[in-house]
Write an enzyme that holds these catalytic residues in place. Sequence first.
Site, PDB file in Angstrom:
ATOM      1  N   GLU A 301       0.823  -1.212   0.000  1.00  0.00           N
ATOM      2  CA  GLU A 301       0.000   0.000   0.000  1.00  0.00           C
ATOM      3  C   GLU A 301       0.859   1.265   0.000  1.00  0.00           C
ATOM      4  O   GLU A 301       0.530   2.243  -0.680  1.00  0.00           O
ATOM      5  CB  GLU A 301      -0.953  -0.004   1.194  1.00  0.00           C
ATOM      6  CG  GLU A 301      -1.963  -1.140   1.192  1.00  0.00           C
ATOM      7  CD  GLU A 301      -2.777  -1.220  -0.088  1.00  0.00           C
ATOM      8  OE1 GLU A 301      -3.166  -0.160  -0.625  1.00  0.00           O
ATOM      9  OE2 GLU A 301      -3.021  -2.347  -0.563  1.00  0.00           O
ATOM     10  N   HIS A 304       1.885   2.550  -3.332  1.00  0.00           N
ATOM     11  CA  HIS A 304       0.847   3.237  -4.108  1.00  0.00           C
ATOM     12  C   HIS A 304       0.837   4.742  -3.853  1.00  0.00           C
ATOM     13  O   HIS A 304       0.356   5.515  -4.683  1.00  0.00           O
ATOM     14  CB  HIS A 304      -0.535   2.696  -3.736  1.00  0.00           C
ATOM     15  CG  HIS A 304      -0.899   1.393  -4.361  1.00  0.00           C
ATOM     16  ND1 HIS A 304      -0.584   1.069  -5.665  1.00  0.00           N
ATOM     17  CD2 HIS A 304      -1.608   0.323  -3.867  1.00  0.00           C
ATOM     18  CE1 HIS A 304      -1.061  -0.136  -5.941  1.00  0.00           C
ATOM     19  NE2 HIS A 304      -1.674  -0.606  -4.876  1.00  0.00           N
ATOM     20  N   ASP A 315      -1.503  -1.374  -9.930  1.00  0.00           N
ATOM     21  CA  ASP A 315      -1.654  -2.827  -9.767  1.00  0.00           C
ATOM     22  C   ASP A 315      -1.695  -3.434 -11.160  1.00  0.00           C
ATOM     23  O   ASP A 315      -2.751  -3.567 -11.773  1.00  0.00           O
ATOM     24  CB  ASP A 315      -2.929  -3.157  -8.990  1.00  0.00           C
ATOM     25  CG  ASP A 315      -2.826  -2.776  -7.522  1.00  0.00           C
ATOM     26  OD1 ASP A 315      -1.822  -3.146  -6.890  1.00  0.00           O
ATOM     27  OD2 ASP A 315      -3.743  -2.113  -7.017  1.00  0.00           O
TER      28      ASP A 315
END
EC number: 3.4.24.39
Length: 349
Positions: A301, A304, A315
């Site tokens: 995470e 990102h 992704d």
Amino acid sequence: MQLTVLASAILALAQGALAIPAKAPALDVTLSQIDNTRVKAVVKNTGAEEVTFVHLNFFRDAAPVKKVSLFRNATEVPFNGIKLRFRNKGLTDDVLTTLAAGATFEDEFDIASTADLTEGGVVTVRSQGVVPLTKDNKVSGYIPFTSNEIELEVDGAKAAAVPAAINLLDRRTKVASCSGSRATALQTALRNTVSLANAAASAAESGSSSRFSEYFKTTSSATRSTVAARLRAVAREAGSTSSGKTTYYCGDPYGYCDPNVLAYTLPSKNIVANCDIYYSDLPALARSCHAQDQATTTLHEFTHAPGVYSPGTDDLGYGYQAATALSTSDALNNADTYALFANAVNLNC
């Protein structure tokens, strides 16, 4: 990073691996304009056999996920939706789509709900990548997809009237800090993320060239330095629980944790949120290669979030088989590649 928690109420999830099918099928996506920024996608199974795949992070997902990429003058328009990580085993039937050979399904969505298109003008829309195939509700392979490219002449005033998919004022009950067992689990995950990310950064810089090439398809010093820089940025962020670039929620502030979602990121605001199954289904650290755990999910995470290291990742390939099939450029932009590489370094896979 600032830690926060909120009341959440969602169900359960887990993890897995991948294997490419003997005669790899493919999905063909036909994009068309309905009206201004509203787009229709027709997804067709062009293979000779029936396929079942996960449609999370893909067409048919009701959450504001990235279904297409938008470009203005060859520059990608920032995405304002969410990027989620889901479990790769024990998947519920409602997030799986089965398509017979030659069969299709349609999905309609408004690209202005997850991107600022108020400037108007010509916007190019396209989509490509891979989605996870499943067998017995477990990720078992992957299937590539690609779309046509369309150009839209966007009316900026009409685009401005489209409601944003995520309203930052719509957060659920927010508590000042994490507490109880979730606070303990997250603090442990963050400490483990620091260790894993730093070890992976060192391995990227000067570790096994064959392992690095396995995940990033090159041994060039420039690429190794880029990977190491992102991983060290992740380690710094995970180690700064009262400052930093992200806000980390122990629970679900926007209601996107379904029973299969482990965690998600809102890159435009550098927000990370854990879901119930992050705590109930994942170990603190995996004991097997390519498996999911709390630490590598947090690492996934953080990659990102552009505030941690810019640009934030997408992704593009989910799980070991899909991630290791990517080109170097795509691997550098794929969140799971970093998580899997860190797992491999930690367990000497």
